[in-house]
Scaffold this motif. Sequence first.
Motif, PDB file in Angstrom:
ATOM      1  N   ASP A   1      -1.541   2.820   1.130  1.00  0.00           N
ATOM      2  CA  ASP A   1      -2.418   3.911   0.690  1.00  0.00           C
ATOM      3  C   ASP A   1      -3.350   3.362  -0.381  1.00  0.00           C
ATOM      4  O   ASP A   1      -2.899   3.022  -1.486  1.00  0.00           O
ATOM      5  CB  ASP A   1      -1.591   5.073   0.136  1.00  0.00           C
ATOM      6  CG  ASP A   1      -0.761   5.748   1.211  1.00  0.00           C
ATOM      7  OD1 ASP A   1      -0.995   5.487   2.401  1.00  0.00           O
ATOM      8  OD2 ASP A   1       0.133   6.531   0.852  1.00  0.00           O
ATOM      9  N   ASP A   2      -4.630   3.267  -0.073  1.00  0.00           N
ATOM     10  CA  ASP A   2      -5.550   2.542  -0.947  1.00  0.00           C
ATOM     11  C   ASP A   2      -6.947   3.118  -0.746  1.00  0.00           C
ATOM     12  O   ASP A   2      -7.180   3.985   0.101  1.00  0.00           O
ATOM     13  CB  ASP A   2      -5.513   1.058  -0.588  1.00  0.00           C
ATOM     14  CG  ASP A   2      -5.977   0.130  -1.710  1.00  0.00           C
ATOM     15  OD1 ASP A   2      -6.434   0.654  -2.753  1.00  0.00           O
ATOM     16  OD2 ASP A   2      -5.883  -1.093  -1.540  1.00  0.00           O
ATOM     17  N   THR A   3      -7.909   2.648  -1.540  1.00  0.00           N
ATOM     18  CA  THR A   3      -9.287   3.143  -1.440  1.00  0.00           C
ATOM     19  C   THR A   3     -10.263   2.064  -1.879  1.00  0.00           C
ATOM     20  O   THR A   3      -9.934   1.197  -2.685  1.00  0.00           O
ATOM     21  CB  THR A   3      -9.489   4.405  -2.306  1.00  0.00           C
ATOM     22  OG1 THR A   3     -10.865   4.807  -2.244  1.00  0.00           O
ATOM     23  CG2 THR A   3      -9.097   4.157  -3.746  1.00  0.00           C
TER      24      THR A   3
ATOM     25  N   ALA B   1     -10.985   5.649   2.220  1.00  0.00           N
ATOM     26  CA  ALA B   1      -9.597   5.653   1.751  1.00  0.00           C
ATOM     27  C   ALA B   1      -8.654   5.493   2.933  1.00  0.00           C
ATOM     28  O   ALA B   1      -9.009   5.728   4.091  1.00  0.00           O
ATOM     29  CB  ALA B   1      -9.294   6.958   1.011  1.00  0.00           C
ATOM     30  N   LYS B   2      -7.408   5.082   2.626  1.00  0.00           N
ATOM     31  CA  LYS B   2      -6.365   4.891   3.628  1.00  0.00           C
ATOM     32  C   LYS B   2      -5.170   5.751   3.280  1.00  0.00           C
ATOM     33  O   LYS B   2      -4.769   5.851   2.122  1.00  0.00           O
ATOM     34  CB  LYS B   2      -5.897   3.432   3.662  1.00  0.00           C
ATOM     35  CG  LYS B   2      -6.850   2.475   4.313  1.00  0.00           C
ATOM     36  CD  LYS B   2      -6.917   2.719   5.804  1.00  0.00           C
ATOM     37  CE  LYS B   2      -5.548   2.674   6.417  1.00  0.00           C
ATOM     38  NZ  LYS B   2      -5.574   3.066   7.836  1.00  0.00           N
ATOM     39  N   ASP B   3      -4.564   6.374   4.322  1.00  0.00           N
ATOM     40  CA  ASP B   3      -3.311   7.114   4.185  1.00  0.00           C
ATOM     41  C   ASP B   3      -2.402   6.670   5.323  1.00  0.00           C
ATOM     42  O   ASP B   3      -2.689   6.959   6.493  1.00  0.00           O
ATOM     43  CB  ASP B   3      -3.581   8.619   4.246  1.00  0.00           C
ATOM     44  CG  ASP B   3      -2.307   9.446   4.106  1.00  0.00           C
ATOM     45  OD1 ASP B   3      -1.317   8.909   3.565  1.00  0.00           O
ATOM     46  OD2 ASP B   3      -2.307  10.609   4.528  1.00  0.00           O
ATOM     47  N   VAL B   4      -1.339   5.946   4.980  1.00  0.00           N
ATOM     48  CA  VAL B   4      -0.411   5.430   5.986  1.00  0.00           C
ATOM     49  C   VAL B   4       0.845   6.293   5.971  1.00  0.00           C
ATOM     50  O   VAL B   4       1.443   6.523   4.913  1.00  0.00           O
ATOM     51  CB  VAL B   4      -0.048   3.953   5.717  1.00  0.00           C
ATOM     52  CG1 VAL B   4       0.833   3.412   6.841  1.00  0.00           C
ATOM     53  CG2 VAL B   4      -1.307   3.106   5.581  1.00  0.00           C
ATOM     54  N   VAL B   5       1.243   6.795   7.146  1.00  0.00           N
ATOM     55  CA  VAL B   5       2.387   7.702   7.282  1.00  0.00           C
ATOM     56  C   VAL B   5       3.399   7.094   8.243  1.00  0.00           C
ATOM     57  O   VAL B   5       3.056   6.816   9.397  1.00  0.00           O
ATOM     58  CB  VAL B   5       1.932   9.075   7.809  1.00  0.00           C
ATOM     59  CG1 VAL B   5       3.116  10.025   7.907  1.00  0.00           C
ATOM     60  CG2 VAL B   5       0.851   9.666   6.906  1.00  0.00           C
TER      61      VAL B   5
ATOM     62  N   PRO C   1       3.391   0.127   2.075  1.00  0.00           N
ATOM     63  CA  PRO C   1       2.538  -0.663   1.170  1.00  0.00           C
ATOM     64  C   PRO C   1       2.303  -2.092   1.636  1.00  0.00           C
ATOM     65  O   PRO C   1       1.373  -2.742   1.165  1.00  0.00           O
ATOM     66  CB  PRO C   1       3.296  -0.617  -0.163  1.00  0.00           C
ATOM     67  CG  PRO C   1       4.701  -0.268   0.194  1.00  0.00           C
ATOM     68  CD  PRO C   1       4.625   0.593   1.415  1.00  0.00           C
ATOM     69  N   GLY C   2       3.130  -2.585   2.573  1.00  0.00           N
ATOM     70  CA  GLY C   2       2.952  -3.951   3.048  1.00  0.00           C
ATOM     71  C   GLY C   2       1.941  -4.093   4.167  1.00  0.00           C
ATOM     72  O   GLY C   2       1.661  -5.211   4.612  1.00  0.00           O
TER      73      GLY C   2
END
Length: 324
Positions: free
Chosen positions: A145-147, A116-120, A124-125
Amino acid sequence: IQVDKVLEPSNDTGRFNLQIDSQDEITDVGNGDSTGPVNVSAGTDPPGTGESHTVGETAFTGTDLANYDTSILCDDQTGRGSTCTDCTSLSITVLPDENVTCIVTNARKSGTLEVAKDVVPDAPGTNWNINVNGPTPFSATLSGDDTTGAQTAGTGDYTIVESAGSGTNLDDYATTYACTIDGETGPTGSGTSIDVSVGEGQAIVCTFTNTRKTGTLEVAKDVVPDAPSTDWDINVSGPTPFSDTLTGDDTTGAQTASTGDYTIVESAGSGTSLDDYTTTYACTINSETGPTGSGTSIDVSVGEGQAIVCTFSITRKTGTLEVA
C-alpha cells in the motif's frame, strides 16, 4: 523580425507554428526553436515612420492552446519593446534597419496527479511499477500500500499504466481502479490502465486496488487402521501459509488460500513415529483427480476459485507373529 519559442517547463511536449503577419514561418516547433531572421518591410511613406506587422503562433496538430498561458515580448536592438499577456498575436512597428526579436512563451497550466496502491490483503513485499504518460510524464515503483504523492502535472490527457514489479505476478490479482477529481468521483473501472484528463487547478488521485485471487486448500488425514490417539503435524508453505496438528482421522478444514504454488509437508506429532507407517497421498481439484503419489510432501498449485483437498493416507506397517 525573429520569433523564438520558449516553453515552461522546458520539457513540455507541446508543438506550435510561429507566424509573422499571420503566415507560418516555421511549423511543429518546441522549446528553443526559432524562425531565424525574416526580412520585412519597414515602410517608405513617410520615410522613417516604420510599418506595422504582427507576430504570433498557432497550435500544431495535437496541441491545445487552451492548456497554456501565453505571452509575447518583442525588443529591438535599442531596448524598445512591446508585450502582451494572454495573447497569441502582437502588433509591432518595425523601423528601417531595425532588428526585432520576439519571444513567444507558453507556460503550461497545471494541476496535480497522484497514483496510489491498495493491495488486498496487505502485502508489503509486493512491488508495482507505475508509468504515467502525458504532458508531464513520470514513473515510480510502489511497494504494498503506497503512493506516488501528488505530482505537478501539466493540463491535458494522461494514461496511467500499472505493471508487476520484482517478485510480483499480476495474474495472481484482480485489478480495479477508482479516481477522484477534487474529492469527487472520477473515472472507475477494472484493468491496469487508466485514461484521465487533468484540468487547471485540479487535484486528481487514482487508486489501483489489487485483490489477491483465492481458492481453498484442505489437508485431511486417514489412518489405517483407525488410530485416534496418533498426532500428525501439517505445515503448508506458499502464498498463504498455515499449519495444524491433526489427531487420527482429521482435517484442517477448507482454508482460504491465495493463488499460487504450495508445498504440504506431514511429520509425526507427539508419540507418533512415521517409521511405523507407509504414507501415500491423493488430491482432488474441484472434486476431480489431482496430484497423487507416495511420501510425506505434496506440491500443488491453487487456481482462482479452485477447491483443493489433499489427503494423506497412513497405513500401519505389519508383520506376522505366531506363538506356538
